[in-house]
Design an enzyme around this catalytic site. Structure first.
Site, PDB file in Angstrom:
ATOM      1  N   LYS A  36       0.813  -1.233   0.000  1.00  0.00           N
ATOM      2  CA  LYS A  36       0.000   0.000   0.000  1.00  0.00           C
ATOM      3  C   LYS A  36       0.839   1.273   0.000  1.00  0.00           C
ATOM      4  CE  LYS A  36      -0.653   0.333   4.972  1.00  0.00           C
ATOM      5  NZ  LYS A  36      -1.304  -0.310   6.119  1.00  0.00           N
ATOM      6  N   ARG A 131      -7.501   1.174  16.936  1.00  0.00           N
ATOM      7  CA  ARG A 131      -7.878   1.474  15.557  1.00  0.00           C
ATOM      8  C   ARG A 131      -8.993   0.467  15.239  1.00  0.00           C
ATOM      9  NH1 ARG A 131      -3.794   1.572  10.386  1.00  0.00           N
ATOM     10  NH2 ARG A 131      -4.463  -0.587  10.253  1.00  0.00           N
TER      11      ARG A 131
HETATM   12  C1  PLP Z   1      -0.466  -1.136   6.644  1.00  0.00           C
HETATM   13  C2  PLP Z   1      -0.869  -2.359   7.356  1.00  0.00           C
HETATM   14  C3  PLP Z   1       0.067  -3.370   7.596  1.00  0.00           C
HETATM   15  C4  PLP Z   1       1.535  -3.223   7.220  1.00  0.00           C
HETATM   16  O1  PLP Z   1       2.177  -2.347   8.082  1.00  0.00           O
HETATM   17  P1  PLP Z   1       3.768  -2.086   8.025  1.00  0.00           P
HETATM   18  O2  PLP Z   1       4.046  -1.279   9.223  1.00  0.00           O
HETATM   19  O3  PLP Z   1       4.032  -1.369   6.744  1.00  0.00           O
HETATM   20  O4  PLP Z   1       4.417  -3.433   8.061  1.00  0.00           O
HETATM   21  C5  PLP Z   1      -0.377  -4.516   8.229  1.00  0.00           C
HETATM   22  N1  PLP Z   1      -1.660  -4.664   8.600  1.00  0.00           N
HETATM   23  C6  PLP Z   1      -2.593  -3.723   8.381  1.00  0.00           C
HETATM   24  C7  PLP Z   1      -3.995  -3.951   8.824  1.00  0.00           C
HETATM   25  C8  PLP Z   1      -2.222  -2.538   7.762  1.00  0.00           C
HETATM   26  O5  PLP Z   1      -3.152  -1.588   7.557  1.00  0.00           O
END
Ligand code: PLP
Length: 357
Positions: A36, A131
């Site tokens: 993402k 969250r």
């Molecule tokens: C963005 C996200 C991740 C990945 O997070 P990083 O810190 O980039 O490893 C994992 N799980 C969810 C639900 C996320 O939104």
């Protein structure tokens, strides 16, 4: 015209993925590669898959569709809990989604049944980061209701930490997640495929041997892209921290005083800036700004350069110490933080230049 650009080394991203996947595999954990932060760039997804991630995690359906259109073949996991209005698209676009609302699950179920299919879901539990997620006390009731929905199949439970509340993954809260998974399995006779423990912030706990054995899945973005765990942002052993680089062109170069001249007032973003007098300095204006990056998250590759600040469209850099001197038309390079990379990859004004080696 040479637009400013993000250059990324696919060989480094692949090697980073391979290192993280190996560290997790030793503890029985499989890794979803999260794209993402790169706005779902297909080459990044391919590099992660070559590095051994078992699936691609994305927060945005648009990115999943772009990846699929580009021919990326993988299992796709939707990371952001889906909006009720998008259930039809979710069922078409991804194999698994993370979920926390019964109304949405009902919508996903109905959409799947209309396609004579079942949609796989991972129930997200809130372990205190505040969250997304079902409150732990409510998980049994929630699961009981969800099991009435014939079009969804509960394939796991998961949690996300260190995102909003800044809560660290620990042996205690991960053991709590395992206990919740066990309870759901026991109560309802389910066999969960995923017990998904978190993101890049969980790597230290895994390496220290503190992750409970039942946690078998992680969703990792930043550690693969930027080579850092995210609890302390330490460089992760065996990874590169410079797979991504942002470059912008010097469009003005002048020697000016370090203190602004005139009556102090707000800057363009409503802050009253503070300056330290360091005499006359050579200042380069570059053709990127807050529109394209988080300027606080840029580290100059040349350690003699210093980022002074940015407005919407200019980055202002002190280049006094650089020799031979910087010239108008030169490009300066910066290693981005996660926030700077997120903005840069999403900015339509920056070219994206994948390279290999
Ligand atoms: C963005 C996200 C991740 C990945 O997070 P990083 O810190 O980039 O490893 C994992 N799980 C969810 C639900 C996320 O939104």
């Amino acid at each position: 015209m040479a637009e400013p650009f993000v250059r990324f080394d696919l060989a480094k991203i692949e090697a980073n993925a391979r290192a993280i996947v190996a560290d997790c595999a030793r503890r029985g954990i499989s890794v979803a590669g999260v794209t993402k932060c790169t706005c779902g760039h297909p080459d990044v997804a391919r590099a992660m898959l070559s590095g051994g991630v078992v699936e691609i995690g994305e927060s945005r359906l648009e990115n999943v569709l772009r990846l699929r259109r580009a021919g990326v073949r993988a299992r796709f996991l939707l990371l952001r809990v889906p909006p009720l209005s998008a259930v039809e698209h979710v069922v078409d676009a991804v194999d698994v989604s993370l979920d926390s609302e019964l109304d949405v699950l009902a919508g996903l179920s109905a959409a799947a049944l209309r396609r004579r299919r079942r949609h796989d879901v991972v129930l997200m539990v809130d372990l205190g980061d505040l969250r997304e997620g079902i409150w732990p006390d409510d998980l049994t009731r929630f699961t009981r209701e969800a099991l009435q929905l014939a079009g969804v199949r509960i394939v796991g439970v998961g949690a996300n930490l260190t995102c909003f509340g800044g809560v660290a993954p620990t042996r205690e809260n991960m053991t709590r997640l395992v206990a919740l998974a066990d309870e759901v399995e026991r109560t309802f006779g389910l066999a969960l495929t995923y017990v998904s423990g978190g993101n890049s912030s969980a790597l230290e706990l895994i390496a220290a041997g503190g992750m409970p054995a039942r946690i078998n899945h992680l969703r990792v973005g930043e550690a693969i892209l930027l080579g850092r765990e995210t609890l302390h942002r330490r460089a992760w052993p065996g990874t590169s921290q410079d797979a991504f680089e942002i470059q912008a062109e010097v469009i003005e170069l002048k020697e000016k005083p370090s203190l602004p001249i005139g009556e102090p007032a707000q800057d363009a973003f409503g802050h009253v800036p503070h300056f330290v007098d360091a005499g006359d300095r050579i200042r380069a204006l570059l053709d990127i700004g807050r529109e394209d990056v988080d300027p606080e998250g840029l580290t100059p590759v040349d350690s003699r350069a210093r980022v002074l600040g940015a407005s919407s469209d200019y980055l202002i850099v002190d280049v006094t110490a650089i020799a031979p001197p910087v010239k108008v038309g030169d490009f300066l390079a910066f290693v981005p933080s996660y926030a700077a990379l997120l903005a840069a990859m999403t900015s339509p004004y920056l070219a994206k230049r994948p390279v290999r080696g």
